[in-house]
Design a protein around this motif. Sequence first.
Motif, short mmCIF file in Angstrom:
data_model
loop_
_atom_site.label_atom_id
_atom_site.label_comp_id
_atom_site.label_asym_id
_atom_site.label_seq_id
_atom_site.Cartn_x
_atom_site.Cartn_y
_atom_site.Cartn_z
N ASN A 26 35.18 34.13 48.11
CA ASN A 26 33.80 34.31 47.51
C ASN A 26 33.64 35.79 47.30
O ASN A 26 34.48 36.60 47.54
CB ASN A 26 32.62 33.50 48.53
N VAL A 27 32.46 36.12 46.88
CA VAL A 27 31.99 37.24 46.47
C VAL A 27 31.74 38.23 47.66
O VAL A 27 32.46 39.23 47.36
CB VAL A 27 30.64 37.45 45.51
N GLU A 28 31.45 37.93 48.86
CA GLU A 28 31.44 38.70 49.93
C GLU A 28 32.62 39.19 50.46
O GLU A 28 33.03 40.07 50.83
CB GLU A 28 30.67 38.16 50.91
N ASP A 29 33.55 38.17 50.37
CA ASP A 29 35.15 38.58 50.67
C ASP A 29 35.71 39.67 49.57
O ASP A 29 36.31 40.67 50.28
CB ASP A 29 35.96 37.42 50.73
N ALA A 30 35.38 39.60 48.54
CA ALA A 30 35.88 40.44 47.44
C ALA A 30 35.52 41.97 47.58
O ALA A 30 35.95 42.86 47.52
CB ALA A 30 35.76 39.93 46.15
N LYS A 31 34.17 41.66 47.96
CA LYS A 31 33.26 43.13 48.06
C LYS A 31 33.74 43.90 49.26
O LYS A 31 34.13 45.06 49.26
CB LYS A 31 31.92 42.71 48.39
N GLU A 32 33.98 43.22 50.32
CA GLU A 32 34.71 43.64 51.56
C GLU A 32 36.36 44.20 51.25
O GLU A 32 36.38 45.53 51.76
CB GLU A 32 34.67 42.72 52.53
N ASP A 54 27.10 51.92 43.77
CA ASP A 54 27.42 50.80 44.29
C ASP A 54 28.55 50.07 43.33
O ASP A 54 28.46 50.57 42.14
CB ASP A 54 26.25 49.86 44.40
N VAL A 55 29.11 49.04 43.95
CA VAL A 55 29.99 48.03 43.00
C VAL A 55 29.47 46.87 43.42
O VAL A 55 29.56 46.23 44.40
CB VAL A 55 31.45 48.39 43.34
N ILE A 56 28.94 46.18 42.21
CA ILE A 56 28.39 44.85 42.15
C ILE A 56 29.38 43.83 42.06
O ILE A 56 30.06 43.94 40.67
CB ILE A 56 27.21 44.72 41.21
N VAL A 57 29.73 42.86 42.70
CA VAL A 57 30.79 42.14 42.57
C VAL A 57 30.07 40.50 42.28
O VAL A 57 29.47 39.90 42.96
CB VAL A 57 31.67 42.07 43.87
N SER A 58 30.80 39.79 41.14
CA SER A 58 30.66 38.42 40.90
C SER A 58 31.95 37.76 40.54
O SER A 58 33.07 38.55 40.68
CB SER A 58 29.49 38.52 39.78
N SER A 59 31.85 36.48 40.41
CA SER A 59 33.14 35.98 40.33
C SER A 59 33.01 34.96 39.16
O SER A 59 31.83 34.33 38.98
CB SER A 59 33.48 35.29 41.48
N ARG A 71 42.12 30.05 38.19
CA ARG A 71 42.20 31.11 39.00
C ARG A 71 40.80 31.77 39.20
O ARG A 71 39.96 31.73 38.41
CB ARG A 71 43.14 31.95 38.79
N LEU A 72 40.66 32.39 40.45
CA LEU A 72 39.38 33.10 40.75
C LEU A 72 39.54 34.68 40.32
O LEU A 72 40.46 35.28 40.82
CB LEU A 72 39.09 32.92 42.16
N VAL A 73 38.57 34.99 39.36
CA VAL A 73 38.60 36.37 38.91
C VAL A 73 37.28 37.19 39.31
O VAL A 73 35.99 36.25 39.41
CB VAL A 73 38.87 36.14 37.28
N PHE A 74 37.17 38.18 39.74
CA PHE A 74 36.04 38.97 40.17
C PHE A 74 35.85 39.94 39.04
O PHE A 74 36.63 40.61 38.57
CB PHE A 74 36.22 39.56 41.55
#
Length: 103
Positions: A26-32, A54-59, A71-74
């Motif tokens: 998910n987005v939280e994993d990608a942000k970390e 900041d870096v705002i992450v969405s998927s 495939r999951l793209v952020f």
Amino acid sequence: MKIKVDSERIVKAVRKLHGIEMVLENVEDAKEALNLILKKKDIFGGDPSDNLKDVIVSSIQEYKTSAVDYRLVFLLDFVFQEQVAAEVKVALIKELQDFFNKV
């Protein structure tokens, strides 16, 4: 400024820099994961946190050929400090993209 990064490239980057295999669900994993990457100042021409707010992450999910083959793209939206010049913004993002392309 936004860029798209495949989840597999983020996983490979963390593995290369920190020696761990992350799972990005998910987005939280990608942000970390992205925070771990950005803390490695030696791959950048300085400390990226000096210019970033900041870096705002969405998927998003990109479908290759069917609804089950995706495939999951952020999407990484870089929010810079007010005084940062456009050239500095482009340079930081280019360094990050080049790094992702090498792993």
